[in-house]
Design a protein around this motif. Structure first.
Motif, PDB file in Angstrom:
ATOM      1  N   ALA A   1      -0.286 -13.492   0.245  1.00 33.09           N
ATOM      2  CA  ALA A   1      -1.093 -12.271   0.154  1.00 33.09           C
ATOM      3  C   ALA A   1      -0.222 -11.030   0.339  1.00 33.09           C
ATOM      4  O   ALA A   1      -0.396 -10.026  -0.368  1.00 33.09           O
ATOM      5  CB  ALA A   1      -2.219 -12.303   1.184  1.00 33.09           C
ATOM      6  N   PHE A   2       0.732 -11.091   1.273  1.00 27.87           N
ATOM      7  CA  PHE A   2       1.647  -9.967   1.493  1.00 27.87           C
ATOM      8  C   PHE A   2       2.429  -9.661   0.211  1.00 27.87           C
ATOM      9  O   PHE A   2       2.547  -8.518  -0.207  1.00 27.87           O
ATOM     10  CB  PHE A   2       2.607 -10.284   2.643  1.00 27.87           C
ATOM     11  N   MET A   3       2.960 -10.726  -0.411  1.00 29.40           N
ATOM     12  CA  MET A   3       3.762 -10.512  -1.622  1.00 29.40           C
ATOM     13  C   MET A   3       2.902 -10.007  -2.772  1.00 29.40           C
ATOM     14  O   MET A   3       3.354  -9.178  -3.574  1.00 29.40           O
ATOM     15  CB  MET A   3       4.505 -11.797  -2.007  1.00 29.40           C
ATOM     16  N   LEU A   4       1.664 -10.463  -2.873  1.00 32.17           N
ATOM     17  CA  LEU A   4       0.758  -9.952  -3.907  1.00 32.17           C
ATOM     18  C   LEU A   4       0.491  -8.469  -3.679  1.00 32.17           C
ATOM     19  O   LEU A   4       0.538  -7.669  -4.620  1.00 32.17           O
ATOM     20  CB  LEU A   4      -0.544 -10.748  -3.903  1.00 32.17           C
ATOM     21  N   GLN A   5       0.241  -8.079  -2.433  1.00 29.90           N
ATOM     22  CA  GLN A   5       0.038  -6.671  -2.108  1.00 29.90           C
ATOM     23  C   GLN A   5       1.266  -5.850  -2.463  1.00 29.90           C
ATOM     24  O   GLN A   5       1.168  -4.736  -2.989  1.00 29.90           O
ATOM     25  CB  GLN A   5      -0.278  -6.492  -0.624  1.00 29.90           C
ATOM     26  N   LEU A   6       2.441  -6.394  -2.177  1.00 28.27           N
ATOM     27  CA  LEU A   6       3.688  -5.694  -2.471  1.00 28.27           C
ATOM     28  C   LEU A   6       3.841  -5.476  -3.978  1.00 28.27           C
ATOM     29  O   LEU A   6       4.161  -4.376  -4.428  1.00 28.27           O
ATOM     30  CB  LEU A   6       4.863  -6.502  -1.925  1.00 28.27           C
ATOM     31  N   GLY A   7       3.614  -6.535  -4.753  1.00 22.47           N
ATOM     32  CA  GLY A   7       3.713  -6.423  -6.204  1.00 22.47           C
ATOM     33  C   GLY A   7       2.717  -5.431  -6.776  1.00 22.47           C
ATOM     34  O   GLY A   7       3.051  -4.629  -7.662  1.00 22.47           O
ATOM     35  N   LEU A   8       1.493  -5.454  -6.273  1.00 20.23           N
ATOM     36  CA  LEU A   8       0.484  -4.511  -6.757  1.00 20.23           C
ATOM     37  C   LEU A   8       0.832  -3.077  -6.364  1.00 20.23           C
ATOM     38  O   LEU A   8       0.540  -2.140  -7.109  1.00 20.23           O
ATOM     39  CB  LEU A   8      -0.899  -4.901  -6.235  1.00 20.23           C
ATOM     40  N   SER A   9       1.453  -2.898  -5.198  1.00 29.98           N
ATOM     41  CA  SER A   9       1.891  -1.552  -4.800  1.00 29.98           C
ATOM     42  C   SER A   9       2.921  -1.019  -5.791  1.00 29.98           C
ATOM     43  O   SER A   9       2.905   0.161  -6.141  1.00 29.98           O
ATOM     44  CB  SER A   9       2.485  -1.574  -3.389  1.00 29.98           C
ATOM     45  N   CYS A  10       3.829  -1.891  -6.231  1.00 26.94           N
ATOM     46  CA  CYS A  10       4.816  -1.480  -7.245  1.00 26.94           C
ATOM     47  C   CYS A  10       4.126  -1.160  -8.557  1.00 26.94           C
ATOM     48  O   CYS A  10       4.356  -0.119  -9.164  1.00 26.94           O
ATOM     49  CB  CYS A  10       5.843  -2.589  -7.474  1.00 26.94           C
TER      50      CYS A  10
ATOM     51  N   GLY B   1       1.146  -0.340  -9.247  1.00 26.54           N
ATOM     52  CA  GLY B   1       0.232   0.802  -9.227  1.00 26.54           C
ATOM     53  C   GLY B   1       0.910   2.153  -9.263  1.00 26.54           C
ATOM     54  O   GLY B   1       0.237   3.168  -9.387  1.00 26.54           O
ATOM     55  N   HIS B   2       2.230   2.200  -9.157  1.00 27.26           N
ATOM     56  CA  HIS B   2       2.955   3.472  -9.122  1.00 27.26           C
ATOM     57  C   HIS B   2       4.103   3.476 -10.128  1.00 27.26           C
ATOM     58  O   HIS B   2       5.221   3.870  -9.798  1.00 27.26           O
ATOM     59  CB  HIS B   2       3.503   3.738  -7.719  1.00 27.26           C
ATOM     60  N   LEU B   3       3.841   3.041 -11.329  1.00 28.03           N
ATOM     61  CA  LEU B   3       4.890   3.015 -12.340  1.00 28.03           C
ATOM     62  C   LEU B   3       4.781   4.235 -13.246  1.00 28.03           C
ATOM     63  O   LEU B   3       3.693   4.555 -13.720  1.00 28.03           O
ATOM     64  CB  LEU B   3       4.798   1.725 -13.162  1.00 28.03           C
ATOM     65  N   PRO B   4       5.920   4.902 -13.478  1.00 29.74           N
ATOM     66  CA  PRO B   4       5.913   6.106 -14.317  1.00 29.74           C
ATOM     67  C   PRO B   4       6.075   5.738 -15.792  1.00 29.74           C
ATOM     68  O   PRO B   4       7.166   5.665 -16.308  1.00 29.74           O
ATOM     69  CB  PRO B   4       7.120   6.895 -13.808  1.00 29.74           C
ATOM     70  N   GLY B   5       4.994   5.489 -16.476  1.00 25.77           N
ATOM     71  CA  GLY B   5       5.066   5.169 -17.901  1.00 25.77           C
ATOM     72  C   GLY B   5       4.658   3.746 -18.188  1.00 25.77           C
ATOM     73  O   GLY B   5       4.291   2.982 -17.296  1.00 25.77           O
ATOM     74  N   GLN B   6       4.738   3.379 -19.458  1.00 27.93           N
ATOM     75  CA  GLN B   6       4.352   2.044 -19.884  1.00 27.93           C
ATOM     76  C   GLN B   6       5.507   1.073 -19.644  1.00 27.93           C
ATOM     77  O   GLN B   6       6.602   1.244 -20.159  1.00 27.93           O
ATOM     78  CB  GLN B   6       3.976   2.040 -21.357  1.00 27.93           C
ATOM     79  N   VAL B   7       5.241   0.035 -18.868  1.00 26.88           N
ATOM     80  CA  VAL B   7       6.255  -0.960 -18.534  1.00 26.88           C
ATOM     81  C   VAL B   7       6.290  -2.018 -19.635  1.00 26.88           C
ATOM     82  O   VAL B   7       5.264  -2.596 -19.987  1.00 26.88           O
ATOM     83  CB  VAL B   7       5.953  -1.613 -17.173  1.00 26.88           C
TER      84      VAL B   7
ATOM     85  N   GLY C   1       0.804  -1.218   0.000  1.00 26.45           N
ATOM     86  CA  GLY C   1       0.000   0.000   0.000  1.00 26.45           C
ATOM     87  C   GLY C   1       0.834   1.263   0.000  1.00 26.45           C
ATOM     88  O   GLY C   1       0.303   2.357  -0.181  1.00 26.45           O
ATOM     89  N   GLY C   2       2.158   1.136   0.179  1.00 28.21           N
ATOM     90  CA  GLY C   2       3.035   2.303   0.173  1.00 28.21           C
ATOM     91  C   GLY C   2       3.402   2.711  -1.248  1.00 28.21           C
ATOM     92  O   GLY C   2       3.048   2.053  -2.223  1.00 28.21           O
ATOM     93  N   VAL C   3       4.105   3.796  -1.334  1.00 29.65           N
ATOM     94  CA  VAL C   3       4.559   4.303  -2.630  1.00 29.65           C
ATOM     95  C   VAL C   3       6.012   3.882  -2.828  1.00 29.65           C
ATOM     96  O   VAL C   3       6.862   4.173  -1.984  1.00 29.65           O
ATOM     97  CB  VAL C   3       4.428   5.843  -2.706  1.00 29.65           C
ATOM     98  N   PRO C   4       6.308   3.174  -3.916  1.00 34.72           N
ATOM     99  CA  PRO C   4       7.687   2.717  -4.125  1.00 34.72           C
ATOM    100  C   PRO C   4       8.623   3.862  -4.453  1.00 34.72           C
ATOM    101  O   PRO C   4       8.232   4.862  -5.044  1.00 34.72           O
ATOM    102  CB  PRO C   4       7.567   1.752  -5.311  1.00 34.72           C
TER     103      PRO C   4
END
Length: 134
Positions: free
Chosen positions: A81-90, A92-98, A49-52
């Motif tokens: 579940a923790f790792m899924l949340q971590l991956g989604l946090s990353c 969800g905050h990507l600058p541009g098309q990955v 849930g944090g900002v990377p």
């Protein structure tokens, strides 16, 4: 988006690590001519849930993907579940098309035990992320 998973052998890395320096493992990989774009690496540990904190990889021919330790619940479903949340946090905050998403895992995962009861209290899991953005 292409997902690439690589492993870093932690036991051997720790054995070779200089004793006077803190253990900060990272996968160092050459940048392929096929992997064009701007490389970003996760530069600090992330809470779900944090900002990377993304850092640009330098302009040289190699990228250093640092791994950070995460203490996970001993229950497999909660650890996943923790790792899924971590991956989604990353994600969800990507600058541009990955174009490429790299996940680097540390192996083996360390079991954590209570020193008094010898009961498993969790897992220490090392992981790092890097992305290539177009």
């Amino acid at each position: 988006m292409k997902l690439i998973v690589e492993q870093l052998e932690l036991t051997l890395t720790r054995e070779r690590w200089p004793k006077e320096q803190p253990f900060e493992p990272a996968l160092v990989k050459p940048k392929s001519k096929l992997e064009k774009g701007n490389w970003l690496v996760l530069a600090a540990p992330l809470e779900p849930g944090g900002v990377p904190e993304w850092a640009r990889a330098g302009g040289d021919d190699y990228v250093r993907i640092p791994l950070f330790p995460y203490d996970l619940n001993p229950s497999a479903d909660l650890a996943l579940a923790f790792m899924l949340q971590l991956g989604l946090s990353c994600a969800g905050h990507l600058p541009g098309q990955v174009t490429d998403f790299f996940v680097v895992t540390g192996t083996p995962v360390e079991l954590l035990y209570d020193p008094d009861t010898n009961i498993n209290t969790g897992l220490k899991y090392w992981v790092g992320f890097a992305v290539i953005v177009a």
